[in-house]
Design an enzyme around this catalytic site. Structure first.
Site, PDB file in Angstrom:
ATOM      1  N   HIS A  53      35.566  41.160  39.761  1.00  0.00           N
ATOM      2  CA  HIS A  53      36.602  40.928  38.748  1.00  0.00           C
ATOM      3  C   HIS A  53      36.848  42.233  38.002  1.00  0.00           C
ATOM      4  O   HIS A  53      35.975  43.122  37.938  1.00  0.00           O
ATOM      5  CB  HIS A  53      36.148  39.842  37.765  1.00  0.00           C
ATOM      6  CG  HIS A  53      36.193  38.459  38.341  1.00  0.00           C
ATOM      7  ND1 HIS A  53      36.131  37.310  37.565  1.00  0.00           N
ATOM      8  CD2 HIS A  53      36.314  38.038  39.629  1.00  0.00           C
ATOM      9  CE1 HIS A  53      36.193  36.253  38.354  1.00  0.00           C
ATOM     10  NE2 HIS A  53      36.298  36.650  39.600  1.00  0.00           N
ATOM     11  N   GLU A  55      36.945  43.090  34.876  1.00  0.00           N
ATOM     12  CA  GLU A  55      36.014  43.440  33.794  1.00  0.00           C
ATOM     13  C   GLU A  55      34.698  43.973  34.358  1.00  0.00           C
ATOM     14  O   GLU A  55      34.150  44.953  33.857  1.00  0.00           O
ATOM     15  CB  GLU A  55      35.726  42.214  32.914  1.00  0.00           C
ATOM     16  CG  GLU A  55      36.947  41.624  32.220  1.00  0.00           C
ATOM     17  CD  GLU A  55      37.610  40.507  33.017  1.00  0.00           C
ATOM     18  OE1 GLU A  55      37.634  40.580  34.270  1.00  0.00           O
ATOM     19  OE2 GLU A  55      38.114  39.565  32.384  1.00  0.00           O
ATOM     20  N   CYS A  83      36.646  35.292  32.358  1.00  0.00           N
ATOM     21  CA  CYS A  83      36.078  34.059  32.907  1.00  0.00           C
ATOM     22  C   CYS A  83      34.605  33.963  32.489  1.00  0.00           C
ATOM     23  O   CYS A  83      34.046  34.914  31.941  1.00  0.00           O
ATOM     24  CB  CYS A  83      36.216  34.079  34.430  1.00  0.00           C
ATOM     25  SG  CYS A  83      35.028  35.164  35.240  1.00  0.00           S
ATOM     26  N   CYS A  86      32.446  36.879  33.701  1.00  0.00           N
ATOM     27  CA  CYS A  86      32.704  38.139  32.994  1.00  0.00           C
ATOM     28  C   CYS A  86      32.205  38.068  31.552  1.00  0.00           C
ATOM     29  O   CYS A  86      31.731  39.076  31.015  1.00  0.00           O
ATOM     30  CB  CYS A  86      34.179  38.491  33.060  1.00  0.00           C
ATOM     31  SG  CYS A  86      34.684  38.961  34.739  1.00  0.00           S
TER      32      CYS A  86
HETATM   33 ZN   LIG Z   1      35.893  37.252  35.531  1.00  0.00          ZN
END
Ligand SMILES: [Zn+2]
Length: 156
Positions: A53, A55, A83, A86
């Site tokens: 992801h 991040e 999310c 993260c």
């Molecule tokens: Zn994430």
């Protein structure tokens, strides 16, 4: 004003990621002392890595830049509300703040729905959709005891 410029940089990464066909519409930057020290975009499909992801990618780059496992005095600007994975990564990295642009509801509206993960975490272990069982085979080594007794450990 500076906050807005850093957020625009994160959003631009997200946009470029889509236009180039590289991955999902997510971008993030890590800033320390007014400088971008880490950039990330969603690379889940390109890297065959479900943890890639934006991040997480930005945190990894920033930590490499700082040669540290902590993002002390750093700020993360991300194009979308993080999310659960993260959020966990962010807490482990310990930046001082996170700014996000799109909300998790807006992400859900285009097919990125992480609400089920929040719901799963709240469920008792035996009711989760992924089987998770506790076991500790007899005569296994004792890593926790080894850690507690270790003179060379780097605590974090
Ligand atoms: Zn994430």
């Amino acid at each position: 004003m500076q906050d807005e410029q850093f957020m625009k940089a994160a959003i631009q990464l997200a946009y470029d990621n889509v236009i180039s066909g590289h991955g999902g519409p997510f971008g993030a930057v890590v800033v320390k002392d007014g400088q971008i020290i880490g950039r990330g975009c969603n690379e889940v499909t390109a890297a065959c890595d479900p943890t890639a992801h934006a991040e997480v990618q930005a945190i990894r780059e920033a930590c490499r830049h700082l040669n540290s496992f902590q993002l002390e005095d750093c700020v993360i600007y991300t194009s979308c509300e993080p999310c659960p994975m993260c959020i966990g990564a962010i807490y482990w990295a310990r930046p001082k703040a996170v700014f996000y642009a799109c909300t998790q509801n807006e992400a859900a509206a285009i097919g990125f729905d992480d609400r089920f993960i929040y719901e799963q975490i709240a469920l008792p272990m035996e009711q989760r959709s992924v089987v998770m069982k506790q076991m500790y085979p007899p005569e296994s080594p004792q890593p926790f005891e080894a850690w507690a007794a270790s003179a060379q450990k780097v605590e974090y």
